[in-house]
Design a protein around this motif. Structure first.
Motif, PDB file in Angstrom:
ATOM      1  N   THR A  46       0.790  -1.142   0.066  1.00  0.00           N
ATOM      2  CA  THR A  46       0.187  -0.112   0.132  1.00  0.00           C
ATOM      3  C   THR A  46       0.888   1.234   0.146  1.00  0.00           C
ATOM      4  O   THR A  46       0.502   2.249  -0.849  1.00  0.00           O
ATOM      5  CB  THR A  46      -1.005  -0.018   1.035  1.00  0.00           C
ATOM      6  OG1 THR A  46      -1.698  -1.074   1.077  1.00  0.00           O
ATOM      7  CG2 THR A  46      -1.896   1.366   1.289  1.00  0.00           C
ATOM      8  N   LEU A  49       2.260   1.665  -3.541  1.00  0.00           N
ATOM      9  CA  LEU A  49       1.040   2.155  -4.238  1.00  0.00           C
ATOM     10  C   LEU A  49       0.999   3.504  -4.152  1.00  0.00           C
ATOM     11  O   LEU A  49       0.997   4.360  -5.240  1.00  0.00           O
ATOM     12  CB  LEU A  49      -0.041   1.506  -4.092  1.00  0.00           C
ATOM     13  CG  LEU A  49      -1.146   1.926  -4.956  1.00  0.00           C
ATOM     14  CD1 LEU A  49      -1.230   1.708  -6.242  1.00  0.00           C
ATOM     15  CD2 LEU A  49      -2.340   1.164  -4.301  1.00  0.00           C
ATOM     16  N   ALA A 178      -7.230   0.319  -1.456  1.00  0.00           N
ATOM     17  CA  ALA A 178      -5.828   0.215  -2.208  1.00  0.00           C
ATOM     18  C   ALA A 178      -6.146  -0.388  -3.636  1.00  0.00           C
ATOM     19  O   ALA A 178      -5.345   0.058  -4.537  1.00  0.00           O
ATOM     20  CB  ALA A 178      -4.743  -0.404  -1.396  1.00  0.00           C
ATOM     21  N   ASP A 179      -6.954  -1.251  -3.718  1.00  0.00           N
ATOM     22  CA  ASP A 179      -7.212  -1.985  -4.860  1.00  0.00           C
ATOM     23  C   ASP A 179      -7.938  -0.861  -5.829  1.00  0.00           C
ATOM     24  O   ASP A 179      -7.776  -0.897  -6.922  1.00  0.00           O
ATOM     25  CB  ASP A 179      -7.968  -3.244  -4.731  1.00  0.00           C
ATOM     26  CG  ASP A 179      -8.183  -3.938  -6.092  1.00  0.00           C
ATOM     27  OD1 ASP A 179      -7.619  -4.305  -6.465  1.00  0.00           O
ATOM     28  OD2 ASP A 179      -9.748  -4.007  -6.492  1.00  0.00           O
ATOM     29  N   TYR A 182      -5.535   1.386  -7.211  1.00  0.00           N
ATOM     30  CA  TYR A 182      -4.564   0.786  -8.099  1.00  0.00           C
ATOM     31  C   TYR A 182      -5.437   0.866  -9.394  1.00  0.00           C
ATOM     32  O   TYR A 182      -4.695   1.077 -10.554  1.00  0.00           O
ATOM     33  CB  TYR A 182      -4.382  -0.511  -7.785  1.00  0.00           C
ATOM     34  CG  TYR A 182      -3.680  -1.440  -8.682  1.00  0.00           C
ATOM     35  CD1 TYR A 182      -2.301  -1.219  -8.798  1.00  0.00           C
ATOM     36  CD2 TYR A 182      -4.451  -2.382  -9.500  1.00  0.00           C
ATOM     37  CE1 TYR A 182      -1.670  -2.110  -9.971  1.00  0.00           C
ATOM     38  CE2 TYR A 182      -3.790  -3.210 -10.442  1.00  0.00           C
ATOM     39  CZ  TYR A 182      -2.375  -2.838 -10.467  1.00  0.00           C
ATOM     40  OH  TYR A 182      -1.845  -3.897 -11.709  1.00  0.00           O
ATOM     41  N   ASN A 498       2.645  -6.719  -7.221  1.00  0.00           N
ATOM     42  CA  ASN A 498       2.874  -5.743  -6.390  1.00  0.00           C
ATOM     43  C   ASN A 498       2.473  -6.240  -5.004  1.00  0.00           C
ATOM     44  O   ASN A 498       2.556  -5.083  -4.093  1.00  0.00           O
ATOM     45  CB  ASN A 498       2.106  -4.477  -7.026  1.00  0.00           C
ATOM     46  CG  ASN A 498       0.446  -4.792  -6.816  1.00  0.00           C
ATOM     47  OD1 ASN A 498       0.124  -6.008  -6.802  1.00  0.00           O
ATOM     48  ND2 ASN A 498      -0.103  -4.049  -7.873  1.00  0.00           N
ATOM     49  N   LEU A 500      -0.514  -6.549  -3.601  1.00  0.00           N
ATOM     50  CA  LEU A 500      -1.322  -5.935  -3.235  1.00  0.00           C
ATOM     51  C   LEU A 500      -2.618  -6.992  -2.698  1.00  0.00           C
ATOM     52  O   LEU A 500      -3.093  -6.863  -1.473  1.00  0.00           O
ATOM     53  CB  LEU A 500      -2.283  -5.141  -4.138  1.00  0.00           C
ATOM     54  CG  LEU A 500      -2.079  -3.741  -4.341  1.00  0.00           C
ATOM     55  CD1 LEU A 500      -2.970  -2.742  -5.249  1.00  0.00           C
ATOM     56  CD2 LEU A 500      -2.206  -2.873  -3.013  1.00  0.00           C
TER      57      LEU A 500
END
Length: 554
Positions: A46, A49, A178-179, A182, A498, A500
């Motif tokens: 996170t 990102l 976070a997704d 993204y 990444n 996530l």
């Protein structure tokens, strides 16, 4: 004059000192997470990102106002987490809004939100003997430029209490937000191939999943027989994709095609296998007898999958934990038992299936895992009250008309989906090759991953009884199935580098008040909270007066 200067020094110097300390402190930010599970400590993926977010991202959280107590916790946790996001990057701009205060009647607002695809949560509020229902929209709208992503903050689970749902939702909150960030910031998308040429499932049944997948990846059909006489060129073309999805093929694969897939896997390609080993379908029941014959299929993949460490058996699963099918009579549609459609509860043993609602399957097969040095993680399994039945066999709509003998459903949990990880051996190792690639690999040099699910219909989750579901909700079970999220997690785990997806494994526990106990002891705590401070003040006054009287004699 000297006295005034001394007083000024005593007053001004501490003030100047405090101002200097505050100024220096403002230049350094120190945040300490004292929670038991490090709830407010962001994961490294996170942080990475957020570190790459270079333009403003606007997040509207639809949990404003004064929601019920449980959702108040979700509101608070969401706000605190977004404040952590903003502390790392000023481009994260968020608002907590109450959609019901946007003007118009509540019904009109709710209808417009549902038309946007925002499913409400109906909450039952109990206060003593009174019960009321309230509609909550636990969603976040994440916007950047011309991209908008809807993020559901509430994670449903069949049979879970409201407190349990909120706890699961808070656990997944960091990943959910976070997704979504993204998805609105991704620029360099990886490529996913949808394999065609073997009677795979029609696109209309996969449309919702593929559209969702496009938020992360470039999607393209890949016909294995497009260059039938040039298998080496076909392999090179397939290697341009990071992953391949094989969704419910009904025709066998040729040796050249299997060799292409095998070498693709050996060279690092990820695969998601959605396979049926038995030919059975609800469409085949549309005849005068409402019955049909289920018989085994030969996709010619058995030896290949066996080499990788898994075997899909040619049988069918019957599970008491299942969804009904509907039939029409004079009074309209009625549901009937249909044990060939298991509702699979999440095992919560991996980031892929963490905190998901039940997954709906149809005519699925059992699976065995084999010992070959490959790590296997069971992602889906039937309930303990399930059994396998052999094929060929007749099946019909009236097969489960009578009360089932529960004692016969005693074969326990059957594996329906498994994740394989490790260095795979080629299915063509020490065998005659159907063609000779430019460079052949007998074993993958780097660890690879694949997921095998023994049901092709898992991707057909927006239909029930071959009819599209309104808003994706099954009218009989009242469930929004977790198939889409499960499949998205599968692909993300296979392809994303990444990290996530691993945030989903984060464990957070939230304590809630006992509603019944709170109601029963409400009067006592009110008296305690109001009366105790007053008593303490009076006691202090009496003691103070006694001491003063004794000291000064009056």
């Amino acid at each position: 004059m000297k006295r005034i200067k001394n007083i000024a020094k005593k007053i001004l110097l501490p003030i100047l000192f405090l101002l200097a300390v505050n100024y220096l402190a403002s230049m350094f930010v120190l945040r300490i997470d004292l929670t038991k599970h490090q709830r407010y400590t962001l994961s490294e993926p996170t942080k990475a990102l957020l570190g790459h977010v270079g333009k403003p991202i606007f997040i509207d959280v639809l949990l404003g106002g004064n929601p019920p107590a449980e959702f108040k916790r979700l509101q608070t946790e969401t706000k605190q987490l977004l404040e952590e996001f903003r502390s790392l990057n000023d481009n994260i701009i968020f608002n907590i809004v109450d959609p019901m205060e946007s003007g118009g009647s509540k019904q009109q607002i709710a209808q417009s939100l549902m038309e946007l695809g925002l499913t409400p949560a109906n909450v039952t509020i109990e206060e003593g003997n009174s019960v009321s229902r309230e509609m909550i929209f636990p969603w976040a709208m994440v916007n950047s430029g011309n991209k908008t992503v809807k993020a559901s903050l509430l994670k449903n689970s069949l049979g879970a209490s409201t407190e349990s749902r909120i706890n699961n939702s808070v656990q997944q909150l960091e990943y959910t937000l976070a997704d979504a960030i993204y998805q609105v910031t991704i620029t360099d998308k990886k490529s996913i191939a949808v394999i065609k040429g073997h009677g795979e499932m029609d696109d209309k049944y996969m449309a919702d999943f593929l559209l969702s997948l496009q938020n992360y990846y470039r999607i393209a059909e890949f016909h294995m027989d497009s260059l039938k006489e040039q298998p080496q060129t076909t392999l090179k073309n397939l290697n341009r994709f990071q992953a391949a999805i094989i969704a419910k093929p009904t025709q066998g694969f040729s040796e050249n095609e299997k060799m292409i897939l095998d070498q693709y896997i050996m060279q690092g390609g990820k695969t998601l296998w959605l396979l049926d080993q038995v030919n059975a379908d609800l469409d085949s029941l549309q005849n005068d007898n409402f019955s049909s014959l289920a018989f085994p299929m030969d996709l010619k993949l058995d030896a290949m999958l066996f080499k990788y460490g898994v075997r899909i058996n040619k049988n069918l699963i019957q599970d008491l934990m299942s969804t009904p099918v509907t039939v029409a009579d004079a009074n309209g549609e009625i549901p009937i038992n249909w044990f060939y459609s298991p509702m699979v509860a999440s095992l919560n043993n991996h980031p892929i299936n963490k905190s998901l609602n039940v997954v709906k399957l149809e005519f699925t097969n059992s699976m065995d895992t084999l010992s070959n040095g490959i790590k296997k993680t069971v992602l889906l399994q039937s309930s303990a009250q399930s059994r396998t039945v052999g094929v060929p066999r007749n099946y019909s709509l009236d097969e489960f008309d009578t009360q089932p003998n529960v004692s016969q459903f005693n074969e326990g949990n059957q594996i329906l989906g498994v994740l394989l990880e490790g260095k795979f051996n080629s299915a063509y190792s020490n065998r005659v090759k159907p063609f000779t690639p430019d460079s052949i690999m007998e074993k993958s040099t780097l660890p690879n991953k694949m997921i095998v699910i023994s049901d092709g219909d898992i991707i057909n989750y927006t239909y029930a009884n071959k009819k599209p579901l309104v808003d994706g909700i099954d009218p009989w079970t009242k469930q929004l199935y977790g198939n889409r999220n499960f499949l998205l997690n599968c692909v993300n785990y296979l392809v994303q580098d990444n990290g996530l997806i691993n945030i989903r494994a984060k464990e957070i526990s939230i304590s809630f008040l006992d509603k019944q106990k709170t109601y029963e002891e409400k009067t006592w705590w009110q008296v305690l909270n109001i009366g105790l401070p007053i008593c303490l003040i009076l006691l202090f006054a009496v003691v103070f007066y006694a001491i003063k009287r004794k000291k000064y004699g009056y």
